[in-house]
Design a protein around this motif. Structure first.
Motif, PDB file in Angstrom:
ATOM      1  N   TYR A  49       0.836  -1.203   0.000  1.00 33.08           N
ATOM      2  CA  TYR A  49       0.000   0.000   0.000  1.00 33.08           C
ATOM      3  C   TYR A  49       0.871   1.253   0.000  1.00 33.08           C
ATOM      4  O   TYR A  49       0.618   2.189  -0.760  1.00 33.08           O
ATOM      5  N   ASN A  50       1.900   1.275   0.836  1.00 36.29           N
ATOM      6  CA  ASN A  50       2.773   2.446   0.920  1.00 36.29           C
ATOM      7  C   ASN A  50       3.557   2.676  -0.369  1.00 36.29           C
ATOM      8  O   ASN A  50       3.877   3.811  -0.707  1.00 36.29           O
ATOM      9  N   LEU A  51       3.879   1.615  -1.073  1.00 36.34           N
ATOM     10  CA  LEU A  51       4.636   1.756  -2.317  1.00 36.34           C
ATOM     11  C   LEU A  51       3.771   2.200  -3.495  1.00 36.34           C
ATOM     12  O   LEU A  51       4.256   2.883  -4.399  1.00 36.34           O
ATOM     13  N   THR A  52       2.515   1.823  -3.500  1.00 34.39           N
ATOM     14  CA  THR A  52       1.680   2.101  -4.672  1.00 34.39           C
ATOM     15  C   THR A  52       0.686   3.242  -4.481  1.00 34.39           C
ATOM     16  O   THR A  52       0.293   3.870  -5.461  1.00 34.39           O
ATOM     17  N   GLU A  53       0.277   3.518  -3.284  1.00 38.85           N
ATOM     18  CA  GLU A  53      -0.797   4.478  -3.058  1.00 38.85           C
ATOM     19  C   GLU A  53      -0.466   5.910  -3.476  1.00 38.85           C
ATOM     20  O   GLU A  53      -1.366   6.618  -3.950  1.00 38.85           O
ATOM     21  N   PRO A  54       0.769   6.403  -3.340  1.00 35.11           N
ATOM     22  CA  PRO A  54       1.006   7.788  -3.782  1.00 35.11           C
ATOM     23  C   PRO A  54       0.649   8.029  -5.256  1.00 35.11           C
ATOM     24  O   PRO A  54       0.021   9.042  -5.576  1.00 35.11           O
ATOM     25  N   LEU A  55       0.992   7.120  -6.131  1.00 31.61           N
ATOM     26  CA  LEU A  55       0.657   7.294  -7.547  1.00 31.61           C
ATOM     27  C   LEU A  55      -0.780   6.901  -7.847  1.00 31.61           C
ATOM     28  O   LEU A  55      -1.468   7.577  -8.624  1.00 31.61           O
ATOM     29  N   LEU A  56      -1.245   5.815  -7.251  1.00 34.18           N
ATOM     30  CA  LEU A  56      -2.619   5.376  -7.511  1.00 34.18           C
ATOM     31  C   LEU A  56      -3.638   6.389  -6.975  1.00 34.18           C
ATOM     32  O   LEU A  56      -4.684   6.594  -7.581  1.00 34.18           O
ATOM     33  N   GLY A  57      -3.336   7.010  -5.848  1.00 30.04           N
ATOM     34  CA  GLY A  57      -4.237   8.004  -5.283  1.00 30.04           C
ATOM     35  C   GLY A  57      -4.393   9.213  -6.186  1.00 30.04           C
ATOM     36  O   GLY A  57      -5.487   9.760  -6.339  1.00 30.04           O
ATOM     37  N   ARG A  58      -3.290   9.647  -6.790  1.00 28.38           N
ATOM     38  CA  ARG A  58      -3.369  10.777  -7.722  1.00 28.38           C
ATOM     39  C   ARG A  58      -4.187  10.414  -8.958  1.00 28.38           C
ATOM     40  O   ARG A  58      -4.954  11.240  -9.465  1.00 28.38           O
ATOM     41  N   ILE A  59      -4.016   9.196  -9.450  1.00 27.57           N
ATOM     42  CA  ILE A  59      -4.778   8.769 -10.628  1.00 27.57           C
ATOM     43  C   ILE A  59      -6.257   8.647 -10.286  1.00 27.57           C
ATOM     44  O   ILE A  59      -7.119   9.017 -11.086  1.00 27.57           O
ATOM     45  N   ARG A  60      -6.568   8.164  -9.089  1.00 27.11           N
ATOM     46  CA  ARG A  60      -7.982   8.051  -8.675  1.00 27.11           C
ATOM     47  C   ARG A  60      -8.655   9.413  -8.610  1.00 27.11           C
ATOM     48  O   ARG A  60      -9.865   9.520  -8.778  1.00 27.11           O
ATOM     49  N   GLY A  61      -7.869  10.459  -8.347  1.00 28.60           N
ATOM     50  CA  GLY A  61      -8.430  11.811  -8.313  1.00 28.60           C
ATOM     51  C   GLY A  61      -8.906  12.287  -9.682  1.00 28.60           C
ATOM     52  O   GLY A  61      -9.794  13.127  -9.775  1.00 28.60           O
ATOM     53  N   PHE A  62      -8.313  11.764 -10.747  1.00 25.98           N
ATOM     54  CA  PHE A  62      -8.691  12.163 -12.095  1.00 25.98           C
ATOM     55  C   PHE A  62      -9.756  11.267 -12.714  1.00 25.98           C
ATOM     56  O   PHE A  62     -10.500  11.711 -13.577  1.00 25.98           O
ATOM     57  N   LEU A  63      -9.805  10.007 -12.305  1.00 28.44           N
ATOM     58  CA  LEU A  63     -10.761   9.071 -12.890  1.00 28.44           C
ATOM     59  C   LEU A  63     -12.154   9.274 -12.295  1.00 28.44           C
ATOM     60  O   LEU A  63     -12.288   9.501 -11.094  1.00 28.44           O
ATOM     61  N   PRO A  64     -13.183   9.165 -13.106  1.00 30.58           N
ATOM     62  CA  PRO A  64     -14.537   9.260 -12.551  1.00 30.58           C
ATOM     63  C   PRO A  64     -14.872   7.993 -11.768  1.00 30.58           C
ATOM     64  O   PRO A  64     -14.346   6.914 -12.057  1.00 30.58           O
ATOM     65  N   PRO A  65     -15.747   8.097 -10.770  1.00 31.09           N
ATOM     66  CA  PRO A  65     -16.137   6.899 -10.020  1.00 31.09           C
ATOM     67  C   PRO A  65     -16.918   5.931 -10.913  1.00 31.09           C
ATOM     68  O   PRO A  65     -17.810   6.324 -11.649  1.00 31.09           O
ATOM     69  N   LEU A  66     -16.544   4.665 -10.819  1.00 30.08           N
ATOM     70  CA  LEU A  66     -17.178   3.649 -11.656  1.00 30.08           C
ATOM     71  C   LEU A  66     -17.900   2.602 -10.830  1.00 30.08           C
ATOM     72  O   LEU A  66     -18.017   1.455 -11.240  1.00 30.08           O
ATOM     73  N   GLY A  67     -18.360   2.948  -9.663  1.00 31.07           N
ATOM     74  CA  GLY A  67     -19.161   2.034  -8.861  1.00 31.07           C
ATOM     75  C   GLY A  67     -18.392   0.870  -8.286  1.00 31.07           C
ATOM     76  O   GLY A  67     -18.803  -0.269  -8.449  1.00 31.07           O
ATOM     77  N   GLY A  68     -17.291   1.121  -7.654  1.00 33.55           N
ATOM     78  CA  GLY A  68     -16.524   0.062  -7.012  1.00 33.55           C
ATOM     79  C   GLY A  68     -15.448  -0.557  -7.880  1.00 33.55           C
ATOM     80  O   GLY A  68     -14.682  -1.383  -7.413  1.00 33.55           O
ATOM     81  N   LEU A  69     -15.384  -0.186  -9.142  1.00 34.23           N
ATOM     82  CA  LEU A  69     -14.360  -0.706 -10.043  1.00 34.23           C
ATOM     83  C   LEU A  69     -13.201   0.284 -10.083  1.00 34.23           C
ATOM     84  O   LEU A  69     -13.372   1.443 -10.452  1.00 34.23           O
ATOM     85  N   ASP A  70     -12.025  -0.180  -9.691  1.00 42.60           N
ATOM     86  CA  ASP A  70     -10.855   0.688  -9.623  1.00 42.60           C
ATOM     87  C   ASP A  70      -9.967   0.420 -10.836  1.00 42.60           C
ATOM     88  O   ASP A  70      -9.336  -0.629 -10.936  1.00 42.60           O
ATOM     89  N   LEU A  71      -9.927   1.369 -11.743  1.00 44.87           N
ATOM     90  CA  LEU A  71      -9.119   1.236 -12.942  1.00 44.87           C
ATOM     91  C   LEU A  71      -7.766   1.931 -12.825  1.00 44.87           C
ATOM     92  O   LEU A  71      -7.002   1.938 -13.789  1.00 44.87           O
TER      93      LEU A  71
END
Length: 96
Positions: A49-71
């Protein structure tokens, strides 16, 4: 200079495997295949989690919510693959 590009490519390859391990770990955790109360399992999960969350969190900020599907891991992997191809095709041949 080529040695630096080789190291960058190796680091990107390792990060790809870390992202894949994080996705698999999250699936195993979501379906109760692994026991989260085990200290070793929790330590691995926290490290991933600590290794991946900094980049994945930023990407999640740009992606629209897809109802529980994390792209976001797919987008990050595509970005890493694009960066690797740019290095191999454009930077690496032009370095002496």
């Amino acid at each position: 200079m080529r040695a630096i590009l080789d190291v960058i490519l190796i680091i990107l390859d390792l990060y790809v495997w870390i992202i894949i391990a994080n996705v698999i770990f999250s699936w195993l955790f979501a379906f109760n295949v692994i026991n989260a109360s085990n200290q070793f399992v929790a330590m691995i999960g926290q490290a991933l989690y600590n290794l991946t969350e900094p980049l994945l969190g930023r990407i999640r900020g740009f992606l629209p919510p897809l109802g529980g599907l994390d792209l976001s891991p797919i987008v990050l992997l595509l970005g890493i693959f694009l960066l690797q191809r740019v290095i191999v095709l454009y930077l690496y041949p032009n370095v002496f």
